[in-house]
Design a protein around this motif. Structure first.
Motif, PDB file in Angstrom:
ATOM      1  N   UNK A 109      37.994 -11.719  80.358  1.00  0.00           N
ATOM      2  CA  UNK A 109      37.173 -12.560  79.482  1.00  0.00           C
ATOM      3  C   UNK A 109      35.759 -12.021  79.385  1.00  0.00           C
ATOM      4  N   UNK A 110      35.205 -11.658  80.502  1.00  0.00           N
ATOM      5  CA  UNK A 110      33.849 -11.100  80.534  1.00  0.00           C
ATOM      6  C   UNK A 110      33.781  -9.788  79.751  1.00  0.00           C
ATOM      7  N   UNK A 111      34.743  -8.919  79.972  1.00  0.00           N
ATOM      8  CA  UNK A 111      34.792  -7.647  79.256  1.00  0.00           C
ATOM      9  C   UNK A 111      34.912  -7.884  77.744  1.00  0.00           C
ATOM     10  N   UNK A 112      35.801  -8.791  77.360  1.00  0.00           N
ATOM     11  CA  UNK A 112      35.976  -9.097  75.936  1.00  0.00           C
ATOM     12  C   UNK A 112      34.721  -9.663  75.313  1.00  0.00           C
ATOM     13  N   UNK A 113      34.015 -10.489  76.050  1.00  0.00           N
ATOM     14  CA  UNK A 113      32.796 -11.094  75.515  1.00  0.00           C
ATOM     15  C   UNK A 113      31.705 -10.046  75.315  1.00  0.00           C
ATOM     16  N   UNK A 114      31.605  -9.104  76.235  1.00  0.00           N
ATOM     17  CA  UNK A 114      30.581  -8.059  76.129  1.00  0.00           C
ATOM     18  C   UNK A 114      30.954  -7.034  75.055  1.00  0.00           C
ATOM     19  N   UNK A 115      32.220  -6.634  75.028  1.00  0.00           N
ATOM     20  CA  UNK A 115      32.653  -5.615  74.078  1.00  0.00           C
ATOM     21  C   UNK A 115      32.840  -6.132  72.657  1.00  0.00           C
ATOM     22  N   UNK A 116      33.228  -7.392  72.518  1.00  0.00           N
ATOM     23  CA  UNK A 116      33.507  -7.967  71.205  1.00  0.00           C
ATOM     24  C   UNK A 116      32.788  -9.303  71.044  1.00  0.00           C
ATOM     25  N   UNK A 117      31.447  -9.287  71.013  1.00  0.00           N
ATOM     26  CA  UNK A 117      30.714 -10.559  70.908  1.00  0.00           C
ATOM     27  C   UNK A 117      30.912 -11.202  69.532  1.00  0.00           C
ATOM     28  N   UNK A 118      30.774 -12.507  69.506  1.00  0.00           N
ATOM     29  CA  UNK A 118      30.823 -13.220  68.240  1.00  0.00           C
ATOM     30  C   UNK A 118      29.582 -12.866  67.447  1.00  0.00           C
ATOM     31  N   UNK A 119      29.698 -12.847  66.147  1.00  0.00           N
ATOM     32  CA  UNK A 119      28.547 -12.499  65.315  1.00  0.00           C
ATOM     33  C   UNK A 119      27.395 -13.465  65.515  1.00  0.00           C
ATOM     34  N   UNK A 120      27.687 -14.749  65.599  1.00  0.00           N
ATOM     35  CA  UNK A 120      26.624 -15.740  65.778  1.00  0.00           C
ATOM     36  C   UNK A 120      26.125 -15.782  67.214  1.00  0.00           C
ATOM     37  N   UNK A 121      26.725 -14.968  68.076  1.00  0.00           N
ATOM     38  CA  UNK A 121      26.427 -15.001  69.502  1.00  0.00           C
ATOM     39  C   UNK A 121      25.683 -13.750  69.954  1.00  0.00           C
ATOM     40  N   UNK A 122      24.967 -13.098  69.045  1.00  0.00           N
ATOM     41  CA  UNK A 122      24.330 -11.835  69.398  1.00  0.00           C
ATOM     42  C   UNK A 122      23.242 -12.010  70.448  1.00  0.00           C
ATOM     43  N   UNK A 123      22.513 -13.141  70.423  1.00  0.00           N
ATOM     44  CA  UNK A 123      21.490 -13.387  71.434  1.00  0.00           C
ATOM     45  C   UNK A 123      22.088 -13.534  72.826  1.00  0.00           C
ATOM     46  N   UNK A 124      23.108 -14.379  72.936  1.00  0.00           N
ATOM     47  CA  UNK A 124      23.675 -14.626  74.261  1.00  0.00           C
ATOM     48  C   UNK A 124      24.459 -13.432  74.772  1.00  0.00           C
ATOM     49  N   UNK A 125      25.000 -12.579  73.864  1.00  0.00           N
ATOM     50  CA  UNK A 125      25.709 -11.409  74.356  1.00  0.00           C
ATOM     51  C   UNK A 125      24.723 -10.415  74.959  1.00  0.00           C
ATOM     52  N   UNK A 126      23.522 -10.290  74.382  1.00  0.00           N
ATOM     53  CA  UNK A 126      22.514  -9.425  74.982  1.00  0.00           C
ATOM     54  C   UNK A 126      22.087  -9.976  76.327  1.00  0.00           C
ATOM     55  N   UNK A 127      21.964 -11.296  76.385  1.00  0.00           N
ATOM     56  CA  UNK A 127      21.562 -11.925  77.649  1.00  0.00           C
ATOM     57  C   UNK A 127      22.652 -11.764  78.693  1.00  0.00           C
ATOM     58  N   UNK A 128      23.909 -11.925  78.298  1.00  0.00           N
ATOM     59  CA  UNK A 128      25.004 -11.842  79.280  1.00  0.00           C
ATOM     60  C   UNK A 128      25.211 -10.402  79.728  1.00  0.00           C
ATOM     61  N   UNK A 129      24.795  -9.404  78.923  1.00  0.00           N
ATOM     62  CA  UNK A 129      24.893  -8.029  79.370  1.00  0.00           C
ATOM     63  C   UNK A 129      23.973  -7.775  80.546  1.00  0.00           C
ATOM     64  N   UNK A 130      22.865  -8.523  80.602  1.00  0.00           N
ATOM     65  CA  UNK A 130      21.933  -8.344  81.707  1.00  0.00           C
ATOM     66  C   UNK A 130      22.345  -9.114  82.947  1.00  0.00           C
ATOM     67  N   UNK A 131      23.344 -10.006  82.841  1.00  0.00           N
ATOM     68  CA  UNK A 131      23.809 -10.792  83.994  1.00  0.00           C
ATOM     69  C   UNK A 131      24.497  -9.949  85.019  1.00  0.00           C
TER      70      UNK A 131
END
Length: 131
Positions: A109-131
């Protein structure tokens, strides 16, 4: 806010209150027993995760899939700790395998979220990459 929204808020309030009461009861039992075990701490951690899950849902209106997976992993770990002496070998292996499967699900799930973020979720995907 419609009826469904009000029911949602009411349900979240009930979950929060029930979790706080259960946590308070667990703390009271530890005080009375004058003993804190690892199983007690894991149960308190589960309560904390439930409260965190409610908070995230209230803030974002969405529930990350990983939160229930984390709760399930901790619950299974607690189950192993409490029942280890009475479990058969197959039960121990099955419970351990379930923990491993859930951990792999978190990883996927984590890998999928980082590799294939939702378009409306670009802010949180950048933030979650730093987690």
């Amino acid at each position: 806010m419609g009826t469904l929204g009000l029911l949602e808020i009411l349900g979240l309030m009930l979950i929060t209150i029930a979790t706080l009461v259960a946590g308070g009861q667990e703390i009271w039992q530890m005080v009375q027993a004058r003993e804190v075990t690892l199983a007690d701490l894991l149960l308190l951690f589960i309560y904390l995760e439930v409260l965190t899950m409610v908070g995230i849902y209230l803030e974002s209106g969405a529930l990350p899939v990983r939160m229930p997976l984390y709760i399930a992993i901790v619950a299974l770990a607690r189950h192993l700790i409490i029942g280890m002496k009475t479990m058969s070998d197959m039960q121990l292996i099955a419970t351990s395998a379930a923990v491993l499967i859930l951990a792999l699900a978190v990883l996927v799930t984590r890998y999928g979220h980082v590799q294939f973020p939702y378009r409306s979720d670009s802010k949180s995907s950048k933030q979650s990459e730093s987690d």
